[in-house]
Design an enzyme around this catalytic site. Sequence first.
Site, PDB file in Angstrom:
ATOM      1  CE  LYS A  35      -3.590   2.271   2.709  1.00 15.21           C
ATOM      2  NZ  LYS A  35      -4.592   2.223   4.096  1.00 15.21           N
ATOM      3  CB  THR A 145      -2.916  -6.598   5.356  1.00 17.17           C
ATOM      4  OG1 THR A 145      -3.875  -7.431   5.868  1.00 17.17           O
ATOM      5  CG2 THR A 145      -2.747  -6.738   3.791  1.00 17.17           C
ATOM      6  N   GLY A 182      -0.735   1.420  29.006  1.00 17.73           N
ATOM      7  CA  GLY A 182      -0.455   0.182  28.414  1.00 17.73           C
ATOM      8  C   GLY A 182       1.118  -0.165  28.862  1.00 17.73           C
ATOM      9  N   GLY A 187       4.578  -0.372  25.310  1.00 19.44           N
ATOM     10  CA  GLY A 187       4.588   0.809  26.205  1.00 19.44           C
ATOM     11  C   GLY A 187       6.058   0.834  26.864  1.00 19.44           C
ATOM     12  N   GLY A 273      -2.162  -2.512  22.474  1.00 17.28           N
ATOM     13  CA  GLY A 273      -2.231  -3.539  21.654  1.00 17.28           C
ATOM     14  C   GLY A 273      -2.433  -3.091  20.327  1.00 17.28           C
ATOM     15  CG  ASP A 314       0.566  -8.634  13.344  1.00 19.27           C
ATOM     16  OD1 ASP A 314       1.479  -9.659  13.732  1.00 19.27           O
ATOM     17  OD2 ASP A 314       1.126  -7.401  13.421  1.00 19.27           O
ATOM     18  CG  HIS A 446      34.268 -18.372  32.490  1.00 17.36           C
ATOM     19  ND1 HIS A 446      33.272 -18.086  33.245  1.00 17.36           N
ATOM     20  CD2 HIS A 446      35.396 -17.981  33.081  1.00 17.36           C
ATOM     21  CE1 HIS A 446      33.751 -17.374  34.499  1.00 17.36           C
ATOM     22  NE2 HIS A 446      35.079 -17.302  34.135  1.00 17.36           N
TER      23      HIS A 446
END
Length: 468
Positions: A35, A145, A182, A187, A273, A314, A446
């Site tokens: 887009k 998207t 949040g 946040g 969120g 998502d 180490h």
Amino acid sequence: MENQYDIIVIGSGPGGYTAAIRAAQLGYKTGIIEKYDSLGGTCTNVGCIPAKALLDSTEHYHQAKEQFAKHGIELNGEPVINFTQLIHRKNEVIASNVSGLRFLMKKNKIDVYTGTGSFIDHRSIKVSGTDTEKTLTAKYFIIATGSKPSTIPGVVIDKDRIITSTEALSLPERPESMVIIGGGVIGVELASVYARIGTAVTIIEYAGSLIPAMDRELGKALFKTLEKLKIRTLLNSKVQSASVNGSQATIKLLNGQGEEQQLTADYCLVAVGRKAYTEGLNLAAAGVELEPDGKIRVNKLLQTSSPNIYAIGDVIAGQMLAHKAEDEGVFVAEVISGQKPHINYNLIPGVVYTWPELASVGATEEELRSKEIEFRSGTFPYSASGRARAAMDTDGFAKVLISPQYGEVLGVHIIGPRAADVIAQSVVGMEYEVTAEDMYRISYAHPTYSEALKDAYLIASGQGAINL
């Protein structure tokens, strides 16, 4: 024909560009629709990458102020933050990554279309750009998207004083004060960025712990580290409204004691969120169904209700993580090619890029208790780590949860330096069902931060720590 493809990917974020590249590698004629003018989606342009650039820059500044003198590095006066340059460097990082993505599209012969994709039917899609409109057809589509920031009742985002993470990454000047609604990943990361450069930051979190989706002990430890940055955190608090008054935002809330409280700040950042972004896709025309929460319904192969159309990242159920989307992009391309790939969703690590960093994989202690699963816990503090002492990074700990019967590793939770990198070892071990004994018997260099894990495994197995 020119506009006919084997696979078309919609969205060029981490899931989308990874899916397109893998599809092209497998020999498919591939196109990708984006887009915006810039490839990379939210993560590259207004999310993961710019946030990490600002986190690194501000951590350097904080160390210069607080730690350099102890290291024997003397500055001629106090270090000064150049906020304009801070944002400029962040933009350079974005530009470099976007340039890299353009190169990968060209290298893999992936056609890029700039514009909004809208399905005509399950085989064709219309791309509407600034000046042009094209119709493309494909055997398969992959919807990637992504998501957009969410808000809560009583809080209207105006992108001026009541802002999202997108605006927070490109403010015109350093704010004197900021209220963040949040206490999740976004946040606390942006709280760290601004608190380090002198902004008075208050976090309002509805739950009783920061990063409530992670192990509770991590949230408690993070609370203390944020206090060192003078970040004020209000837990168990519910925001009732946010409004703009001139050059400031006013936030009204009920605090943890049930009392009404009012805060004012230069900016109110809404970080409650994100929600799936499918606007304009015209999914109904392609026969693609949505879940009640607005996400796209998929099966175990990530097919939508229209079998030749897949969805990843998502826009479908699961954690909203860039690396989860990347894994799904590869998965779908390989499923289409007839392979049988695998994703273990229980072993996708979560990371918070504060300093110290937080990283987690597998079950939390709270989850195991709620399911009445027996476990043993082993925790090793970084204050006892020689490497952490040398670096003056002694905050935090490594915590492992194991099954007492077979020594199976059930969960690993780290708050400490380079936790985002250290967690990878545990992901590998858990994926291949390596036991706690196996994990502490292998050799660890180490001194390293990862040695904290070795001692945590030893402690969980009923033995004492042996490293420094």
